[in-house]
Design a protein around this motif. Structure first.
Motif, short mmCIF file in Angstrom:
data_model
loop_
_atom_site.label_atom_id
_atom_site.label_comp_id
_atom_site.label_asym_id
_atom_site.label_seq_id
_atom_site.Cartn_x
_atom_site.Cartn_y
_atom_site.Cartn_z
N TRP A 217 -2.39 -6.52 0.22
CA TRP A 217 -2.45 -5.71 -0.85
C TRP A 217 -3.56 -4.42 -0.53
O TRP A 217 -3.94 -3.74 -1.27
CB TRP A 217 -2.76 -6.27 -1.98
CG TRP A 217 -1.79 -6.96 -2.56
CD1 TRP A 217 -1.99 -8.41 -2.79
CD2 TRP A 217 -0.45 -6.79 -2.78
NE1 TRP A 217 -0.48 -8.93 -3.12
CE2 TRP A 217 0.40 -7.94 -3.32
CE3 TRP A 217 0.31 -5.55 -2.69
CZ2 TRP A 217 1.50 -8.01 -3.37
CZ3 TRP A 217 1.59 -5.57 -3.18
CH2 TRP A 217 2.43 -6.86 -3.32
N ARG A 219 -4.29 -0.88 0.48
CA ARG A 219 -3.35 0.29 0.42
C ARG A 219 -3.54 1.41 1.79
O ARG A 219 -4.79 1.68 1.71
CB ARG A 219 -3.69 1.00 -0.79
CG ARG A 219 -3.50 0.01 -2.12
CD ARG A 219 -2.22 -0.16 -2.43
NE ARG A 219 -1.66 -0.74 -3.70
CZ ARG A 219 -1.73 -1.95 -4.26
NH1 ARG A 219 -2.03 -2.85 -3.54
NH2 ARG A 219 -1.43 -2.06 -5.56
N ASP A 222 -2.34 5.29 -2.29
CA ASP A 222 -2.01 4.93 -3.65
C ASP A 222 -2.53 6.04 -4.55
O ASP A 222 -3.74 6.61 -4.47
CB ASP A 222 -3.26 3.85 -3.98
CG ASP A 222 -2.47 3.03 -5.46
OD1 ASP A 222 -1.69 3.78 -6.14
OD2 ASP A 222 -2.91 1.84 -5.69
N TYR A 232 2.51 3.84 -4.29
CA TYR A 232 1.60 3.32 -3.20
C TYR A 232 2.44 2.67 -2.07
O TYR A 232 3.80 2.44 -2.14
CB TYR A 232 0.65 2.05 -3.70
CG TYR A 232 1.45 0.75 -3.97
CD1 TYR A 232 1.72 0.00 -3.01
CD2 TYR A 232 1.50 0.54 -5.31
CE1 TYR A 232 2.47 -1.36 -3.19
CE2 TYR A 232 2.39 -0.81 -5.64
CZ TYR A 232 2.54 -1.56 -4.61
OH TYR A 232 3.23 -2.92 -4.85
N ALA A 234 1.22 -0.08 0.57
CA ALA A 234 0.35 -1.36 1.09
C ALA A 234 0.88 -1.57 2.55
O ALA A 234 1.74 -1.90 2.89
CB ALA A 234 0.61 -2.52 0.22
N SER A 313 -7.07 1.05 -3.61
CA SER A 313 -5.85 0.55 -4.80
C SER A 313 -6.36 0.86 -6.10
O SER A 313 -7.66 0.76 -6.59
CB SER A 313 -5.54 -0.79 -4.50
OG SER A 313 -4.70 -1.14 -5.61
N ASP A 318 -7.99 -5.49 -5.68
CA ASP A 318 -7.58 -5.17 -4.21
C ASP A 318 -8.33 -4.96 -3.30
O ASP A 318 -9.36 -3.92 -3.57
CB ASP A 318 -6.11 -4.39 -4.21
CG ASP A 318 -5.12 -4.97 -4.95
OD1 ASP A 318 -4.92 -5.90 -5.07
OD2 ASP A 318 -4.27 -4.16 -5.22
#
Length: 945
Positions: A217, A219, A222, A232, A234, A313, A318
């Motif tokens: 997770w 990013r 985002d 986003y 990831a 994120s 995250d």
């Protein structure tokens, strides 16, 4: 039978000490004249000790270790200190500040970002390591240790300076030119202007990334307002593959495209996402890996978004992206597959696509904290930290200030969120102070002073109720020995804020209860609370407030002997248990090594105020057994090889690499192994006496007297020691500690002549004279073998030979049954039951099992405790044929007989047998006929001395 029982100072003993004025702490080296209060501080340090101290310690450099078990153990740690790459320790600090880590790999265990509880304790081990280096340098004067201190202090100075500033670009080689590195642990991201997406209804986002960690997770980008409206990409979803998603209704409404394979770490990969006409496509390295033909949402549907981020994120939990960026372009159309393929081999500026018309960042910058936009829209991006910046320029840590902030509103423990941030701050602060003491590096003092300025700026604003709540939270609120360190700093800086800061760590409920001698420590986290009392004693020194000292003394008495195992350790699974419950708490997680370390510090500090030999009896016990035994007897370049817990269950095998290394106990273990000499000698504050507390091969240089004292001994493999004086003539009293176990005699000669007097076990024996070079003092203290019984179960016992705890080496996982009375001598010495092993001092056999010193750091399965089994009444090897009766508490007839030892002759022993038998017969515990057999056997037996 010789038993040994511990009695701490009486809780009713009055505390009638003068109220001292604050005076500097002697453990700090000569203060630099460049400091504001230099002349006053230097004069005070020269004056000696706080006025409340009646004895003072010698500096580590004043006592040189001689050959023996301490020097051998220390050598292993010194070799580790010389060889370990300190850049590995500095990695987490440099990362937190957004500085280059030079490719260094952080240690495992608790110290790295991937350590337990998200690495929330990182930085503590660096403080321990600094202290170890400082002690090593002071004890050996080897330049390598000072050089390593200089490297670390210099790096930490750079780290603090970087934390004060806004984040700066960290340039690295890129795919085509340069890239911008986001070091893992820096919590940095790139903030783009709100208009970056331009309300486009068709879009392409193209970027080169080089991820350095496989956290899910993270990013790549985002864009969103919160966790409702966002878009986003990831680097990894929960399946570990890239994922693009867009939504206007939160996670449940995401329209997504998932990749098919993880991105490789430490390699450049190209990612691109296109959206147009209801179709979204995800490209990886020029290949379309996934497509969604039912995408109704486009950036236009999201509107203008406030959070437009690379690497961060909108979901706060995250992780931040770790790795490098190059060539981020945003186009207001969907590029063709051919165009995206073209971007694999050239920059957008050199391709048919040209640069992104909505935004284009090449990341060519090598300085500053912004990235230029080449799209023509002037949308410069800014490098930021997720946590902003420190609240005060003195802040120094290996993680953000967020842990400290969270603690201020926290009401319960959760070490995955907040794990003892002030404990970690203490270790760093202590390490810096020790570095300053050892090397006089003003940078270390400046860093330490700045840390306390920062802590005062935070804590002084909090209500008293908040502070009391914080310090009462298990683990999260733990602050270790920070009060002691702050007091030590205050004696250098003289800043009123620093003394005020020390008092902000008062845990009033605990202080007041202990000052009233009310035992409330059952269930408390042991090592969270032991070191704070050492700090409170120092606060007494600085303020004269009696309750601090009284509380610390009473607390010590609550631990020793009531919660103490035979080796001197305390705690089970890190916690104090009920008073006087020993057998009932033995487990594989007894005796946390940090607890022994801190109990030694507390004992030592209390001794400065009251020379109760019980403190030094305990010091010897814990040092010669648990602390020495916690260090494995083999070299290792990567690990200090120190135990966390020392399990006392039958057949326990010590773990010298707990939790993959770098735990609290390995940190304190490094410190212990480089300061073995710190309490061998103390001097009376007025110079009128010299205390010899420990019998350890060493040489003392007492500069004030112009005297040297060389102690030559193989103790504890030798049952005595020799002191030889050198230097000038000097008059003072030599105070020799008579250990409480020295019941077989303690004889002293000076230049071959016996000194008159009767040394009493558990006291000091004084020899007063004018000492001359060449004077020799010989101490003989024969060892006896004895047992100590668990307070709650007299049948569970541990074996001692003099000061040395003997453990059985046996793989059995049940308590061994051991009998010892059959050959007991008139003295009560149990050694006649043991057979010495030739060529192995302090090794014995009993019933075919080897018994060895606890201090030997082996991986043999051991039994520190055993079940006493004396089924028959036997005297001098003669069996009476009578079963050994027992009372309800488990104590036996033989226990009661031998409790009267030593006996001056056989007649005294037989008289003791007869009176004991009569009492047991009267109590209905023994028949008269069997009693007569017992007395007859005792009279017929022959006994050794």
């Amino acid at each position: 039978m010789e038993e040994h029982t511990w009695h701490g100072p009486s809780p009713d003993e009055p505390f009638s000490r003068p109220r001292p004025s604050p005076r500097p702490y002697p453990a700090i080296s000569e203060v630099s004249t460049r400091q504001a209060a230099a002349s006053a501080v230097t004069a005070a340090v020269a004056a000696g000790t706080p006025s409340a101290w009646t004895v003072r310690p010698f500096a580590l450099e004043d006592v040189t270790l001689g050959r023996g078990i301490f020097a051998d153990k220390r050598q292993l740690m010194l070799d580790h200190a010389r060889g370990y790459d300190v850049n590995r320790l500095l990695q987490v600090f440099r990362a937190n500040a957004g500085l280059s880590t030079g490719g260094a790999v952080a240690p495992g265990g608790w110290e790295g970002l991937d350590g337990e509880a998200n690495g929330n304790l990182r930085g503590h081990y660096t403080g321990h390591f600094l202290t170890m280096l400082a002690q090593a340098y002071r004890g050996t004067k080897e330049r390598v240790f000072a050089d390593r201190i200089g490297t670390m202090v210099g790096a930490l100075t750079e780290v603090r300076a970087a934390l004060r500033r806004d984040p700066a670009v960290l340039s690295v080689p890129g795919k085509f030119g340069t890239g911008a590195d986001q070091v893992r642990g820096s919590y940095q991201y790139v903030d783009l202007p709100v208009t970056v997406l331009g309300g486009a209804s068709a879009i392409t986002l193209s970027v080169w990334v080089r991820p350095t960690h496989d956290a899910n997770w993270t990013r790549v980008f985002d864009f969103g307002d919160d966790t409702t409206r966002y878009m986003y990409l990831a680097a990894r979803n929960q399946a570990g593959v890239p994922r693009f998603a867009i939504t206007t209704s939160g996670a449940g409404g995401e329209q997504a495209i998932n990749g098919t394979a993880p991105l490789p770490l430490d390699q450049w990969s190209h990612l691109a996402v296109t959206i147009a006409g209801g179709t979204g496509t995800l490209y990886v390295n020029g290949t379309a890996v996934a497509r969604n033909t039912a995408m109704s949402l486009t950036p236009a549907a999201l509107g203008t978004l406030k959070n437009n981020w690379l690497g961060r994120s909108n979901y706060s939990a995250d992780p931040v992206f770790a790795g490098a960026y190059e060539e981020f372009n945003v186009f207001s159309r969907a590029l063709t597959a051919a165009e995206i393929t073209e971007l694999q081999s050239r920059r957008a500026a050199d391709a048919s696509t040209s640069r992104g018309d909505l935004a284009s960042y090449a990341f060519d910058e090598t300085t500053g904290g912004t990235f230029a936009d080449a799209s023509g829209r002037g949308l410069a991006a800014t490098l930021r930290r997720t946590w902003g910046g420190p609240s005060h320029p003195g802040f120094l840590a290996a993680y953000p200030e967020t842990q400290f902030i969270d603690l201020e509103s926290r009401t319960s423990s959760d070490y995955t969120k907040v794990w003892a941030p002030y404990y970690t701050a203490h270790k760093i602060l202590r390490g810096l102070l020790d570095a300053y003491t050892a090397t006089d590096d003003d940078r270390a003092l400046d860093l330490a002073s700045g840390m306390c300025d920062w802590m005062h700026s935070r804590l002084s604003r909090l209500p008293e109720s908040t502070l009391q709540r914080m310090w009462g939270i298990f683990s999260s609120g733990e602050f270790g020995g920070i009060v002691e360190a702050i007091c030590d700093l205050h004696t250098i800086t003289g800043k009123a804020e620093h003394l005020a800061l020390a008092k902000l760590f008062d845990l009033d409920r605990l202080i007041d209860a202990c000052a009233a001698d009310t035992d409330i420590i059952d269930g408390l986290h042991a090592n969270q609370h032991i070191p704070i009392f050492t700090g409170y004693v120092r606060l007494y020194d600085e303020t004269g407030e009696e309750r601090y000292l009284t509380a610390a003394k009473n607390f010590w008495d609550m631990v020793v002997p009531h919660r103490m195992y035979g080796i001197g350790g305390t705690s089970t699974q890190e916690f104090f248990k009920a008073r006087d419950v020993i057998a009932g708490t033995i487990s594989a997680t007894t005796a946390e090594t940090c607890c022994a370390y801190n109990m030694l510090k507390l004992s030592r500090t209390l001794f400065f105020h009251e020379q109760d030999p019980t403190y030094m009896d305990y010091y010897e016990r814990a040092l010669y057994n648990q602390v020495l035994g916690s260090k494995q007897d083999k070299p290792d370049a990567e690990k200090p090889l120190v135990t966390y817990f020392i399990g006392l269950t039958p057949g326990h095998v010590r773990d010298y690499t707990p939790k993959q290394g770098t735990t609290c106990c390995e940190g304190t273990g490094m410190e212990s192994a480089t300061k073995y000499q710190d309490s061998v000698y103390f001097a009376k504050a007025d110079g009128s006496a010299l205390y010899v507390n420990l019998y350890s091969p060493s040489t003392l240089t007492w500069a004030e007297k112009g005297v040297t004292v060389t102690q030559t001994t193989r103790f504890p493999r030798e049952q005595g020691s020799t002191l030889t004086f050198g230097g000038r003539r000097a008059s003072f009293t030599l105070r020799l500690r008579v250990p409480s176990w020295a019941t077989a005699g303690f004889r002293v000669t000076v230049n071959g002549r016996a000194v008159s007097g009767t040394p009493k076990p558990g006291s000091y024996f004084d020899v007063s004279r004018t000492w001359r070079a060449g004077d020799t003092v010989r101490i003989a203290m024969p060892f006896r073998t004895r047992v100590e019984r668990a307070l709650d179960d007299p049948s569970l016992q541990t074996l001692f030979h003099g000061p040395v705890n003997l453990v059985a080496r046996d793989a059995a996982t049940e308590y061994l049954k051991v009998g010892l009375y059959g050959d007991a001598g008139l003295s009560g010495d149990l050694s006649h039951s043991l057979t010495p092993v030739a060529g192995k001092p302090l090794h014995f056999t009993l019933d075919g099992t080897e018994w060895a010193p606890f201090f030997e750091g082996t991986e043999d399965p051991t039994h520190a405790y055993f079940r006493r089994s004396e089924p028959k009444v036997v005297f001098g090897g003669r069996d009476s044929g009578v079963a050994n009766p027992a009372k309800a508490d488990g104590s036996t007839l033989l226990d009661e007989v031998w409790a009267g030892a030593p006996f001056r002759n056989k007649g005294a022993l037989v008289a003791r047998v007869r009176s004991t038998v009569d009492a047991w017969v009267s109590a209905g515990l023994l028949s008269r006929a069997d009693g007569d057999k017992v007395v007859s056997t005792a009279g017929a037996a022959s006994y050794r001395p």
